[in-house]
Design an enzyme around this catalytic site. Structure first.
Site: not given
Length: 355
Positions: A27, A23-25, A21, A137
């Site tokens: 995860g 990606a983040g910083g 789905l 955020d």
């Protein structure tokens, strides 16, 4: 959504993994299916960060925050495995684009729709703050537009209000997304209040009705200096006259000058009603404009029996034809192909946020 890579997990906790789905910083987020074919968004710590104790602690705090907050405007917590390798957490899978994706593809929202959207997000912030949590955020990338209205996602940077005894973020370290951060957040002040999230909501509303950031031009350190400088005002060019006063107050440089979440909610509701439409009508228009019919989710073979539910026969898919009797007895059953799911959702669910 993207197809799985060869190295991606096929199972996380109780969930079968069928796609990526985003990606983040810290995860990677996968689309998972429960044993009863319910969709969930499963987040795991990225491999390079697995040995970082601070990231593991932040991940654990995200789980605590997700368990704490609730409400119609917040993605529902489904489960977590903090002792698994890698650690994971799961929230409900929300069908729909992010607010940023919608504006980029379809253009800014009209005033009445933006007002109802903002009021719903204010409801969400109210629930978050009542739980004693700051989001820190809030931004268009962290707002999903579902068939039930907007949902606030990604509590990876959330913190407990007035929690000075347990502080993961290092003093003086700026966290958040710069374009939507309040001046006090840019300055990495520790004693943040609900007004910080109000600023982010104001910046998000300005984007929703203009399609552009508050501070056009270079980013990075230059943008940080502009936001933290009380002389430099955010650019509200293009914000409709009905909204410009309220949004301007929400973006006040001094936190104490910003209206509270309830005041923002009530003024947005009044503004929406001034259009001559009922809130229910505007809400239906907003959902119709921003949501699309959800695509089907791949169902595991053991749950694919069309006779399992005798009701609504006309709505059931046709049964899969049986293999010809002449087929070799040793022939292996066909594997479930989920590539269609990736193809249909690739553009709609590609996200640059963690959840």
């Amino acid at each position: 959504m993207e197809a799985l890579l060869a190295a991606d997990p096929k199972q996380i906790g109780p969930y079968r993994i069928v796609g990526r789905l985003g990606a983040g910083g810290m995860g990677q987020v996968f689309l998972g299916l429960s044993p009863t074919a319910d969709g969930v968004a499963v987040k795991v710590i990225k491999s390079p960060l697995l040995d970082d104790a601070d990231f593991r602690e932040r991940f654990a705090l995200e789980v605590v925050n997700l368990k704490t907050v609730y409400g119609a405007r917040v993605a529902r917590f489904e489960g977590a495995g903090l002792d698994d390798e890698p650690p994971w957490l799961a929230v409900e899978y929300i069908e729909g684009p992010t607010l940023r994706q919608y504006v980029e593809c379809s253009g800014p929202l009209e005033v009445a729709l933006a007002a109802v959207l903002g009021a719903q997000l204010a409801d969400g912030l109210s629930k978050i703050h009542e739980a004693g949590v700051l989001h820190r955020d809030l931004k268009p990338q962290n707002i999903l537009l579902s068939k039930d209205g907007p949902k606030v996602i990604d509590f990876g940077l959330a913190k407990v209000l007035l929690d000075r005894d347990h502080q993961v973020t290092e003093p003086g370290r700026m966290v958040g997304t710069l374009a939507y951060m309040a001046p006090e957040q840019v300055r990495a002040e520790q004693d943040l209040q609900a007004s910080t999230d109000v600023y982010a909501l104001g910046a998000t509303l300005a984007y929703a009705v203009t399609g552009r950031p508050l501070y056009p031009g270079p980013g990075g350190i230059v943008l940080a200096h502009r936001i933290s400088d009380p002389v430099v005002q955010p650019d509200l060019t293009g914000v409709p006259k009905e909204l410009v006063t309220l949004v301007g107050l929400m973006l006040a440089h001094e936190p104490t000058a910003r209206p509270g979440v309830k005041v923002v909610h009530d003024q947005l509701i009044a503004l929406a009603k001034a259009s001559g439409q009922t809130i229910a009508t505007i809400r239906r228009r907003l959902i119709k404009a921003t949501s699309a019919p959800p695509p089907p989710i791949a169902v595991p073979p053991e749950l694919a029996d069309p006779l399992a539910d005798p009701e609504n026969v006309k709505d059931r898919p046709d049964p899969v034809p049986e293999a010809p009797k002449s087929a070799p007895a040793s022939a292996a059953p066909p594997e479930l192909d989920v590539r269609w799911l990736a193809d249909e959702l690739r553009t709609k669910y590609a996200r640059d946020a963690g959840f």
